[in-house]
Design a protein around this motif. Structure first.
Motif, PDB file in Angstrom:
ATOM      1  N   THR A 125       0.806  -1.231   0.000  1.00  0.00           N
ATOM      2  CA  THR A 125       0.000   0.000   0.000  1.00  0.00           C
ATOM      3  C   THR A 125       0.833   1.274   0.000  1.00  0.00           C
ATOM      4  O   THR A 125       0.295   2.355  -0.217  1.00  0.00           O
ATOM      5  CB  THR A 125      -0.938   0.032   1.227  1.00  0.00           C
ATOM      6  N   ALA A 126       2.117   1.156   0.218  1.00  0.00           N
ATOM      7  CA  ALA A 126       2.965   2.346   0.389  1.00  0.00           C
ATOM      8  C   ALA A 126       2.881   3.301  -0.799  1.00  0.00           C
ATOM      9  O   ALA A 126       2.679   4.510  -0.609  1.00  0.00           O
ATOM     10  CB  ALA A 126       4.413   1.930   0.634  1.00  0.00           C
ATOM     11  N   ASP A 127       3.006   2.799  -2.013  1.00  0.00           N
ATOM     12  CA  ASP A 127       2.997   3.682  -3.186  1.00  0.00           C
ATOM     13  C   ASP A 127       1.662   4.407  -3.341  1.00  0.00           C
ATOM     14  O   ASP A 127       1.622   5.594  -3.660  1.00  0.00           O
ATOM     15  CB  ASP A 127       3.304   2.897  -4.459  1.00  0.00           C
ATOM     16  N   SER A 128       0.573   3.704  -3.077  1.00  0.00           N
ATOM     17  CA  SER A 128      -0.751   4.308  -3.214  1.00  0.00           C
ATOM     18  C   SER A 128      -0.981   5.384  -2.151  1.00  0.00           C
ATOM     19  O   SER A 128      -1.527   6.447  -2.446  1.00  0.00           O
ATOM     20  CB  SER A 128      -1.842   3.237  -3.103  1.00  0.00           C
ATOM     21  N   VAL A 129      -0.565   5.114  -0.928  1.00  0.00           N
ATOM     22  CA  VAL A 129      -0.737   6.103   0.152  1.00  0.00           C
ATOM     23  C   VAL A 129       0.129   7.332  -0.130  1.00  0.00           C
ATOM     24  O   VAL A 129      -0.309   8.470   0.073  1.00  0.00           O
ATOM     25  CB  VAL A 129      -0.426   5.481   1.532  1.00  0.00           C
ATOM     26  N   VAL A 130       1.331   7.126  -0.616  1.00  0.00           N
ATOM     27  CA  VAL A 130       2.208   8.247  -0.966  1.00  0.00           C
ATOM     28  C   VAL A 130       1.572   9.084  -2.080  1.00  0.00           C
ATOM     29  O   VAL A 130       1.601  10.316  -2.035  1.00  0.00           O
ATOM     30  CB  VAL A 130       3.623   7.742  -1.370  1.00  0.00           C
ATOM     31  N   GLU A 131       0.970   8.431  -3.055  1.00  0.00           N
ATOM     32  CA  GLU A 131       0.309   9.153  -4.142  1.00  0.00           C
ATOM     33  C   GLU A 131      -0.878   9.960  -3.620  1.00  0.00           C
ATOM     34  O   GLU A 131      -1.083  11.105  -4.019  1.00  0.00           O
ATOM     35  CB  GLU A 131      -0.147   8.184  -5.237  1.00  0.00           C
ATOM     36  N   LEU A 132      -1.655   9.381  -2.710  1.00  0.00           N
ATOM     37  CA  LEU A 132      -2.769  10.134  -2.112  1.00  0.00           C
ATOM     38  C   LEU A 132      -2.247  11.345  -1.331  1.00  0.00           C
ATOM     39  O   LEU A 132      -2.850  12.418  -1.374  1.00  0.00           O
ATOM     40  CB  LEU A 132      -3.610   9.234  -1.211  1.00  0.00           C
TER      41      LEU A 132
END
Length: 164
Positions: free
Chosen positions: A76-83
């Motif tokens: 989930t790290a990449d998605s949370v960073v994008e958000l």
């Protein structure tokens, strides 16, 4: 204000009030008074009162900075960073109303302060706890991203009316 405009404005102030008065006022605005400047060490910089001068501001951590410090699962790290990046750009939860709606939808306690910055820890802890699919849906569907962009819809309606 550009440098030239600033210089012109300062020049007018100095002509009207005098250099010493303008300098004194600038020091007050910056958190210094004339006595602090006189007692300044010979480093060429004015002395500050206390450990932190009144004119200094703390840097408010952005959503991206806070998220990068979080211990996030790899999936989930990449998605949370994008958000977080979108949050900082105000393309995700651009208003406090969007944050309130998110908190209600996901049973998150609403922040007591009505600022977007104060909501960052609470909102992104909740997002980090979500399943990877739910986070991806927030990204894909633009949920909580403010009002819809109605321009394309209006253009489509206008074209259909022109054909009819």
């Amino acid at each position: 204000m550009t440098g030239d405009r600033l210089a012109a404005s300062l020049r007018e102030l100095v002509q009207e009030h005098g250099l010493e008065q303008v300098s004194r006022s600038l020091h007050k605005i910056g958190g210094l008074d004339g006595s602090a400047q006189a007692a300044a060490p010979s480093t060429g910089r004015p002395a500050q009162r206390g450990a932190v001068g009144r004119g200094t501001q703390k840097h408010a951590a952005t959503a991206l900075e806070r998220v990068k410090k979080m211990d996030l699962p790899r999936e989930t790290a990449d998605s949370v960073v994008e958000l977080a990046r979108r949050f900082d750009e105000k393309s995700f939860m651009p208003t406090f109303g969007d944050i309130t709606h998110f908190c209600q939808a996901y049973n998150v306690d609403e922040p007591s302060s009505k600022s977007r910055a104060s909501a960052i820890p609470r909102v992104f802890r909740a997002i980090a706890a979500m399943d990877a699919e739910d986070i991806q849906m927030l990204l894909d569907y633009g949920a909580f991203s403010g009002p819809s962009r109605l321009g394309p819809i209006a253009d489509a309606i206008a074209r259909s009316r022109a054909r009819a």
